[in-house]
Design a protein around this motif. Structure first.
Motif, PDB file in Angstrom:
ATOM      1  N   UNK A   1      42.183 -80.260  38.180  1.00  0.00           N
ATOM      2  CA  UNK A   1      42.508 -80.546  39.559  1.00  0.00           C
ATOM      3  C   UNK A   1      43.987 -80.238  39.797  1.00  0.00           C
ATOM      4  N   UNK A   2      44.247 -79.605  40.921  1.00  0.00           N
ATOM      5  CA  UNK A   2      45.625 -79.333  41.318  1.00  0.00           C
ATOM      6  C   UNK A   2      46.064 -80.374  42.339  1.00  0.00           C
ATOM      7  N   UNK A   3      47.296 -80.815  42.218  1.00  0.00           N
ATOM      8  CA  UNK A   3      47.851 -81.799  43.143  1.00  0.00           C
ATOM      9  C   UNK A   3      48.981 -81.168  43.948  1.00  0.00           C
ATOM     10  N   UNK A   4      49.107 -81.591  45.210  1.00  0.00           N
ATOM     11  CA  UNK A   4      50.139 -81.094  46.104  1.00  0.00           C
ATOM     12  C   UNK A   4      50.919 -82.287  46.645  1.00  0.00           C
ATOM     13  N   UNK A   5      52.236 -82.217  46.528  1.00  0.00           N
ATOM     14  CA  UNK A   5      53.100 -83.221  47.154  1.00  0.00           C
ATOM     15  C   UNK A   5      53.475 -82.653  48.518  1.00  0.00           C
ATOM     16  N   UNK A   6      52.911 -83.236  49.564  1.00  0.00           N
ATOM     17  CA  UNK A   6      53.049 -82.654  50.894  1.00  0.00           C
ATOM     18  C   UNK A   6      54.299 -83.075  51.651  1.00  0.00           C
ATOM     19  N   UNK A   7      55.104 -83.979  51.081  1.00  0.00           N
ATOM     20  CA  UNK A   7      56.286 -84.429  51.826  1.00  0.00           C
ATOM     21  C   UNK A   7      57.309 -85.039  50.869  1.00  0.00           C
ATOM     22  N   UNK A   8      58.132 -84.183  50.300  1.00  0.00           N
ATOM     23  CA  UNK A   8      59.181 -84.629  49.374  1.00  0.00           C
ATOM     24  C   UNK A   8      60.546 -84.445  50.016  1.00  0.00           C
ATOM     25  N   UNK A   9      61.526 -85.148  49.488  1.00  0.00           N
ATOM     26  CA  UNK A   9      62.911 -85.019  49.961  1.00  0.00           C
ATOM     27  C   UNK A   9      63.849 -84.831  48.765  1.00  0.00           C
ATOM     28  N   UNK A  10      63.562 -83.832  47.940  1.00  0.00           N
ATOM     29  CA  UNK A  10      64.440 -83.550  46.802  1.00  0.00           C
ATOM     30  C   UNK A  10      65.783 -82.995  47.253  1.00  0.00           C
ATOM     31  N   UNK A  11      65.927 -82.726  48.532  1.00  0.00           N
ATOM     32  CA  UNK A  11      67.193 -82.284  49.107  1.00  0.00           C
ATOM     33  C   UNK A  11      68.131 -83.461  49.370  1.00  0.00           C
ATOM     34  N   UNK A  12      67.655 -84.671  49.193  1.00  0.00           N
ATOM     35  CA  UNK A  12      68.485 -85.855  49.405  1.00  0.00           C
ATOM     36  C   UNK A  12      69.522 -85.972  48.288  1.00  0.00           C
TER      37      UNK A  12
END
Length: 75
Positions: A1-12
């Motif tokens: 199964x593939x997982x998708x993180x649809x809303x990250x803020x690694x730019x913080x």
């Protein structure tokens, strides 16, 4: 199964010290796609810059509208 993180803020800025490690850990744990969301002009530029470093990351560009509103004074 593939997982998708649809809303990250690694730019913080809170990720400045260990961003690469955290992103790689997420990928290695099965998150095959990350969408890094911008919330201002500066954070959107940073989101694009970071996404360009990883083949599995995309950036969205945006602005949180309520941070730029001037509300009328109610007398």
């Amino acid at each position: 199964m593939e997982l998708l993180d649809s809303h990250a803020h690694y730019n913080d800025e809170k990720f400045d010290d260990d961003r690469d490690t955290i992103i790689k850990e997420a990928y290695n744990s099965g998150i095959t796609t990350i969408i890094n969301a911008g919330y201002s002009l500066e954070s959107s530029k940073k989101a694009i810059e970071i996404a360009n470093q990883y083949k599995f990351m995309y950036a969205t560009v945006g602005a949180v509208s309520y941070t730029h509103l001037t509300l009328p004074t109610i007398a």
